[in-house]
Design a protein around this motif. Structure first.
Motif, PDB file in Angstrom:
ATOM      1  N   ARG A 173      60.316  64.768  48.762  1.00 16.93           N
ATOM      2  CA  ARG A 173      60.935  65.164  47.504  1.00 16.93           C
ATOM      3  C   ARG A 173      61.217  63.963  46.591  1.00 16.93           C
ATOM      4  O   ARG A 173      61.200  64.079  45.366  1.00 16.93           O
ATOM      5  N   PHE A 174      61.471  62.783  47.176  1.00 20.24           N
ATOM      6  CA  PHE A 174      61.767  61.626  46.325  1.00 20.24           C
ATOM      7  C   PHE A 174      60.524  61.180  45.557  1.00 20.24           C
ATOM      8  O   PHE A 174      60.623  60.603  44.471  1.00 20.24           O
ATOM      9  N   ARG A 200      57.923  63.593  44.801  1.00 20.24           N
ATOM     10  CA  ARG A 200      57.570  64.753  43.967  1.00 20.24           C
ATOM     11  C   ARG A 200      58.377  64.777  42.679  1.00 20.24           C
ATOM     12  O   ARG A 200      57.838  65.152  41.611  1.00 20.24           O
ATOM     13  N   PHE A 201      59.648  64.401  42.727  1.00 23.48           N
ATOM     14  CA  PHE A 201      60.506  64.543  41.559  1.00 23.48           C
ATOM     15  C   PHE A 201      60.885  63.211  40.909  1.00 23.48           C
ATOM     16  O   PHE A 201      61.794  63.156  40.092  1.00 23.48           O
ATOM     17  N   ALA A 202      60.151  62.147  41.265  1.00 26.01           N
ATOM     18  CA  ALA A 202      60.465  60.824  40.705  1.00 26.01           C
ATOM     19  C   ALA A 202      60.362  60.806  39.185  1.00 26.01           C
ATOM     20  O   ALA A 202      61.255  60.281  38.495  1.00 26.01           O
ATOM     21  N   GLU A 203      59.305  61.369  38.652  1.00 31.70           N
ATOM     22  CA  GLU A 203      59.136  61.346  37.203  1.00 31.70           C
ATOM     23  C   GLU A 203      60.141  62.258  36.520  1.00 31.70           C
ATOM     24  O   GLU A 203      60.751  61.875  35.507  1.00 31.70           O
ATOM     25  N   ALA A 204      60.341  63.450  37.061  1.00 28.01           N
ATOM     26  CA  ALA A 204      61.282  64.395  36.452  1.00 28.01           C
ATOM     27  C   ALA A 204      62.695  63.832  36.439  1.00 28.01           C
ATOM     28  O   ALA A 204      63.474  64.110  35.512  1.00 28.01           O
ATOM     29  N   GLU A 205      63.018  63.037  37.453  1.00 23.10           N
ATOM     30  CA  GLU A 205      64.358  62.455  37.549  1.00 23.10           C
ATOM     31  C   GLU A 205      64.447  61.078  36.916  1.00 23.10           C
ATOM     32  O   GLU A 205      65.443  60.374  37.087  1.00 23.10           O
ATOM     33  N   GLN A 206      63.399  60.706  36.171  1.00 23.14           N
ATOM     34  CA  GLN A 206      63.361  59.475  35.370  1.00 23.14           C
ATOM     35  C   GLN A 206      63.577  58.212  36.218  1.00 23.14           C
ATOM     36  O   GLN A 206      64.294  57.299  35.831  1.00 23.14           O
ATOM     37  N   ARG A 207      62.910  58.185  37.370  1.00 30.52           N
ATOM     38  CA  ARG A 207      62.969  57.001  38.221  1.00 30.52           C
ATOM     39  C   ARG A 207      61.577  56.641  38.746  1.00 30.52           C
ATOM     40  O   ARG A 207      61.421  56.105  39.836  1.00 30.52           O
ATOM     41  N   THR A 253      60.544  53.865  41.742  1.00 28.62           N
ATOM     42  CA  THR A 253      59.988  54.534  42.918  1.00 28.62           C
ATOM     43  C   THR A 253      58.593  54.005  43.230  1.00 28.62           C
ATOM     44  O   THR A 253      58.242  53.793  44.403  1.00 28.62           O
TER      45      THR A 253
END
Length: 254
Positions: A226-227, A229-236, A240
């Motif tokens: 999950r870290f 998969r959602f790196a871009e959506a969570e602006q990191r 990452t």
């Protein structure tokens, strides 16, 4: 995806993630067909298991896929689930001109292979009850490993293709994406025992728990992926990317 009573084809089912999922899906009450390049590995995967079948296939060969699909449908007309799992991962250097054989073989196996397999079976699957297609991508589809650029690019492409496929087949065939993290398999040399990678049995058990949810999630994401998969959506994304590549190089001793 119906948990039992399916006839499931798993490409790359002779070892690693493919074999682990084949065994668990078989134990859940499904008929399983495993395909792959190495007949011995396929025979070992099905040994002692009733309703498991092995059919060799090299997904790099377009004609072989069409012939394979005709044979499988003739022998297993109840086939209603396709799991596109076959894949290769090669290390490549991008900072100088090189032989592109590895890149071309990776595209043929990881990208064209699933596209051709889906094309060969989509009409048959659409006529079956409870039909599903599961495309195995990777957490690296979302944050790439710089040392395996073509692998990451093919997985990103299959992620996008799966989104389109899901919309195109809505109401006819369920389309699921399975995006693994780094798992202890023989995908690359030394990976099966590499510290920090998820143990294969742990991964497969987590996947089965997610697949058993009703309705089945369109993306099967174990906790460890999950870290990415959602790196871009969570602006990191940038940190990452740096963290992933540093961790991977340390793990390989590179």
């Amino acid at each position: 995806m119906k948990p039992s009573g399916n006839t499931i084809l798993i490409t790359g089912g002779g070892s690693g993630i493919g074999a682990a999922l084949a065994h668990r899906l078989h134990d859940a009450g499904n008929t399983i067909i495993v395909s792959g390049r190495r007949r011995q590995a396929l025979e070992e995967a099905i040994a002692g298991r009733h309703n498991m079948h092995a059919v060799p296939l090299d997904v790099e060969q377009p004609g072989a896929i069409a012939d394979f699909a005709r044979r499988v449908v003739a022998e297993h007309p109840a086939l209603n689930v396709l799991v596109n799992n076959a894949g290769i991962m090669r290390f490549e250097a991008l900072d100088t001109a090189r032989d592109l054989t590895d890149a071309e073989e990776t595209v043929a196996t990881n990208l064209l292979g699933p596209i051709r397999m889906i094309d060969a079976l989509v009409d048959h699957l659409a006529a079956q009850p409870d039909a599903a297609i599961v495309n195995v991508t990777s957490g690296l589809a979302f944050v790439p490993l710089v040392d395996t650029p073509t692998y990451c690019a093919t997985k990103a492409a299959i992620h996008s293709y799966t989104v389109s496929l899901r919309e195109a087949l809505k109401g006819r065939i369920e389309v699921i994406e399975l995006a693994p993290p780094a798992v202890q398999t023989n995908l690359t040399p030394g990976q099966a025992t590499r510290p920090g990678y998820q143990p294969l049995d742990e991964f497969a058990d987590e996947v089965m728990a997610l697949l058993s949810q009703q309705p089945t999630p369109p993306e099967i994401l174990v906790e460890r992926v999950r870290f990415l998969r959602f790196a871009e959506a969570e602006q990191r994304f940038e940190p990452t990317l740096a963290q992933l590549n540093e961790m991977a190089r340390r793990a390989r001793g590179a």
